[in-house]
Structures are given as C-alpha cells and as structure tokens.
Motif scaffolding. Structure first.
Motif, PDB file in Angstrom:
ATOM      1  N   TYR A  19      13.134  29.459  40.335  1.00 60.89           N
ATOM      2  CA  TYR A  19      13.100  28.291  39.467  1.00 60.89           C
ATOM      3  C   TYR A  19      12.200  28.600  38.274  1.00 60.89           C
ATOM      4  O   TYR A  19      11.144  29.224  38.407  1.00 60.89           O
ATOM      5  CB  TYR A  19      12.541  27.085  40.220  1.00 60.89           C
ATOM      6  CG  TYR A  19      13.440  26.555  41.305  1.00 60.89           C
ATOM      7  CD1 TYR A  19      14.707  26.058  40.994  1.00 60.89           C
ATOM      8  CD2 TYR A  19      13.023  26.531  42.633  1.00 60.89           C
ATOM      9  CE1 TYR A  19      15.534  25.551  41.984  1.00 60.89           C
ATOM     10  CE2 TYR A  19      13.836  26.017  43.629  1.00 60.89           C
ATOM     11  CZ  TYR A  19      15.100  25.540  43.297  1.00 60.89           C
ATOM     12  OH  TYR A  19      15.906  25.042  44.280  1.00 60.89           O
ATOM     13  N   PRO A  69      10.752  26.109  35.821  1.00 60.75           N
ATOM     14  CA  PRO A  69      10.623  24.725  35.360  1.00 60.75           C
ATOM     15  C   PRO A  69      10.161  24.589  33.921  1.00 60.75           C
ATOM     16  O   PRO A  69      10.572  23.662  33.223  1.00 60.75           O
ATOM     17  CB  PRO A  69       9.607  24.118  36.336  1.00 60.75           C
ATOM     18  CG  PRO A  69       8.875  25.283  36.909  1.00 60.75           C
ATOM     19  CD  PRO A  69       9.863  26.400  36.966  1.00 60.75           C
ATOM     20  N   LEU A 102      12.064  22.371  31.138  1.00 55.63           N
ATOM     21  CA  LEU A 102      11.446  21.233  30.443  1.00 55.63           C
ATOM     22  C   LEU A 102      11.476  21.409  28.924  1.00 55.63           C
ATOM     23  O   LEU A 102      11.705  20.452  28.179  1.00 55.63           O
ATOM     24  CB  LEU A 102      10.009  21.050  30.926  1.00 55.63           C
ATOM     25  CG  LEU A 102       9.858  20.533  32.365  1.00 55.63           C
ATOM     26  CD1 LEU A 102       8.401  20.578  32.798  1.00 55.63           C
ATOM     27  CD2 LEU A 102      10.408  19.116  32.493  1.00 55.63           C
ATOM     28  N   LEU A 125      14.954  20.612  27.880  1.00 54.27           N
ATOM     29  CA  LEU A 125      15.216  19.174  27.952  1.00 54.27           C
ATOM     30  C   LEU A 125      14.646  18.455  26.740  1.00 54.27           C
ATOM     31  O   LEU A 125      15.300  17.565  26.168  1.00 54.27           O
ATOM     32  CB  LEU A 125      14.619  18.596  29.238  1.00 54.27           C
ATOM     33  CG  LEU A 125      14.816  17.085  29.424  1.00 54.27           C
ATOM     34  CD1 LEU A 125      16.291  16.745  29.553  1.00 54.27           C
ATOM     35  CD2 LEU A 125      14.042  16.590  30.642  1.00 54.27           C
ATOM     36  N   ILE A 152      19.057  24.613  31.042  1.00 58.54           N
ATOM     37  CA  ILE A 152      18.420  23.855  32.121  1.00 58.54           C
ATOM     38  C   ILE A 152      19.055  24.180  33.469  1.00 58.54           C
ATOM     39  O   ILE A 152      18.364  24.430  34.466  1.00 58.54           O
ATOM     40  CB  ILE A 152      18.500  22.340  31.835  1.00 58.54           C
ATOM     41  CG1 ILE A 152      17.690  21.993  30.590  1.00 58.54           C
ATOM     42  CG2 ILE A 152      18.007  21.528  33.030  1.00 58.54           C
ATOM     43  CD1 ILE A 152      17.949  20.603  30.042  1.00 58.54           C
ATOM     44  N   LEU A 187      17.162  26.086  36.745  1.00 57.24           N
ATOM     45  CA  LEU A 187      16.861  25.358  37.984  1.00 57.24           C
ATOM     46  C   LEU A 187      17.954  25.423  39.046  1.00 57.24           C
ATOM     47  O   LEU A 187      17.725  25.023  40.182  1.00 57.24           O
ATOM     48  CB  LEU A 187      16.588  23.884  37.668  1.00 57.24           C
ATOM     49  CG  LEU A 187      15.394  23.571  36.763  1.00 57.24           C
ATOM     50  CD1 LEU A 187      15.278  22.066  36.567  1.00 57.24           C
ATOM     51  CD2 LEU A 187      14.102  24.134  37.350  1.00 57.24           C
ATOM     52  N   PRO A 210      19.681  20.786  40.870  1.00 58.81           N
ATOM     53  CA  PRO A 210      18.503  20.098  40.321  1.00 58.81           C
ATOM     54  C   PRO A 210      18.430  20.157  38.805  1.00 58.81           C
ATOM     55  O   PRO A 210      17.807  19.291  38.174  1.00 58.81           O
ATOM     56  CB  PRO A 210      17.320  20.815  40.970  1.00 58.81           C
ATOM     57  CG  PRO A 210      17.863  22.132  41.406  1.00 58.81           C
ATOM     58  CD  PRO A 210      19.301  21.901  41.745  1.00 58.81           C
ATOM     59  N   GLY A 211      19.059  21.163  38.186  1.00 55.22           N
ATOM     60  CA  GLY A 211      19.083  21.214  36.732  1.00 55.22           C
ATOM     61  C   GLY A 211      19.853  20.051  36.152  1.00 55.22           C
ATOM     62  O   GLY A 211      19.441  19.439  35.155  1.00 55.22           O
ATOM     63  N   LEU A 238      17.770  16.903  36.362  1.00 55.80           N
ATOM     64  CA  LEU A 238      16.764  16.790  35.316  1.00 55.80           C
ATOM     65  C   LEU A 238      17.387  16.236  34.035  1.00 55.80           C
ATOM     66  O   LEU A 238      16.801  15.373  33.368  1.00 55.80           O
ATOM     67  CB  LEU A 238      16.131  18.155  35.045  1.00 55.80           C
ATOM     68  CG  LEU A 238      15.043  18.172  33.960  1.00 55.80           C
ATOM     69  CD1 LEU A 238      13.876  17.282  34.347  1.00 55.80           C
ATOM     70  CD2 LEU A 238      14.569  19.606  33.705  1.00 55.80           C
TER      71      LEU A 238
END
Length: 259
Positions: A20, A22, A26, A29, A45, A49, A173-174, A177
């Motif tokens: 991962y 992160p 972020l 994002l 993203i 992730l 999970p990407g 997010l």
C-alpha cells in the motif's frame, strides 16, 4: 494467439508483494478533488491501494471454468467495445446497442480509459502475470458497461454512485477512498440531497450482484439489457433516480476503475 497460460496448476509468477502507498493515494485524491477532469488520478489511487484486493479477485476469477478462454481471446474487450459497426449491428435493446447509444450520447470512447490508465499507473504492470494484467484491463474497460447496466448517468452524482457500486463489487480500498472524497465534495455541492443514502444503496447493489469481474461481456453484448441485468442480479438505484440529478449536468470528468 500465443497462450498466456500454459499450466493452470502451476504457481503463478505474479507480483504478490505490492505494498500500500497511502501517501501517493492521498496526494492523487487531493489533485482529483481540485479537478474532476483529471481522470488519471483515479488510476493512481487504485494502483496505490488496490493490489491485495485485486489479487484476491484474480484468484476468485481463476476458479471459473471459462477463465482462461476469456483472458486468452485475441481481441481485448476494449477493441470489441470500440467496434461501433459491430455494436450497431446488434439487436435493438441489446446491451451492445445500449452501450453504443450511451458512448455516442456522452461523446466518449472505450480507448479513453486506456489512455487515462496508462498515465495514472505508477507501478510496473509488466511485472504482473500476463493473465492478471489482462483481467485488470477488462475491469477498466467494463466501467461504462457498469454505467449502462447500473443505470447511472455521467453527472457527478452518477459517477460517485457507479464507483460505490463498483466498490461493492470489488472491495478495492482505492475505490473506497475516491468514493469518500466524492461524498465530501458532493455533500457540499448538493446539501439538500441524500448523498450518503444514495451511495450506500449503490454499494449494496454492487454487493448483491453476481461476480461481475467474471462476466463474459462479449457473449452478453447481443443479449437484451434487461435480461442481462436479471442474469447478473443488478438492481436499480432508486434513490439516485429519485434525486433528479441523473443526466442533469454536463459530465464532470470520468471516474473509471481498473481493479
């Protein structure tokens, strides 16, 4: 076509140590929330992730009896979806004809997702098993099929809900997010709307559907769209439709998903 997979029982040479990232996710994002047209950030993203979730999905896909046949076809799904002459020859009301009407109305192309993904991915996809890479490409190329089957427009709320639907399917999970970031932004833009309720319903619809990553889309294109929805267990996002936002604005970027 040269076989991509010679021994289904052998240990697959895949990159199973994708970590991962992160901070990368972020940063992407924040960029996406500033500019919803910057589609490549979605792929960044997902790439940062989504590795373990995608690998789990791939293992499940391989249990299907027709998995190898689907992934070793000479034509990629993107090529089939880009063949407008073929799609136009399909029966009225079929998934292929409805998909064609959708992309023509929205003035988009199947290979637009390919270009965005090539820009957005930061990891070396060449280290993946060829079949795993091909499955990721099919997931990317099926994004607009999800729009058609899920009955989501390309307005901002429609894009957010189709992503929630997709997360229900994939558990990536990407994607989650991006959905959370989209909820924050659209609750500010539409404070009177039931954004959370809409997104949750769409997520539930994705969870309730059959295993869509394993769908034989090429075989389903000639089938009536309503019948495909029934076969795949795809319900209607009634809250999103009741919001009055479907197709109510100029599309604000595409949020495609690759895994």
């Amino acid at each position: 076509m040269t076989k991509l997979w010679r021994n289904p029982m052998a240990t697959s040479r895949v990159d199973t140590k994708r970590r991962y990232r992160p901070l990368v996710a972020l940063k992407a994002l924040r960029t996406l929330l500033r500019d919803k047209e910057d589609t490549k950030q979605v792929f960044t993203i997902v790439d940062a992730l989504g590795g373990p979730a995608f690998e789990k999905m791939y293992r499940r896909f391989r249990t299907q009896a027709n998995a190898l046949e689907i992934l070793e076809r000479p034509r990629m799904l993107c090529d089939v979806l880009g063949d407008r002459a073929y799609l136009g020859s399909l029966p009225e009301g079929s998934l292929g004809r409805d998909y064609l009407a959708f992309v023509e109305r929205e003035q988009i192309t199947a290979d637009g997702l390919v270009a965005a993904s090539d820009e957005g991915y930061q990891s070396d996809r060449q280290t993946l098993d060829p079949l795993m890479r091909r499955l990721g490409e099919r997931l990317r190329d099926s994004h607009d099929l999800y729009h058609v089957l899920g009955q989501y427009g390309r307005d901002g709320m429609g894009e957010l809900n189709v992503l929630a639907f997709t997360h229900g399917v994939s558990g990536n999970p990407g994607i989650l997010l991006v959905v959370l970031g989209g909820i924050h932004k659209l609750r500010q833009e539409y404070p009177e709307q039931r954004t959370l309720a809409m997104v949750y319903q769409s997520w539930q619809l994705g969870r309730a559907a059959t295993f869509l990553p394993g769908a034989d889309w090429e075989a389903l294109l000639p089938v009536q769209t309503g019948e495909v929805r029934r076969m795949l267990g795809i319900g209607t996002p009634t809250l999103y439709h009741a919001s009055g936002l479907k197709d109510s604005e100029t599309p604000q970027g595409v949020m495609p998903v690759a895994a």
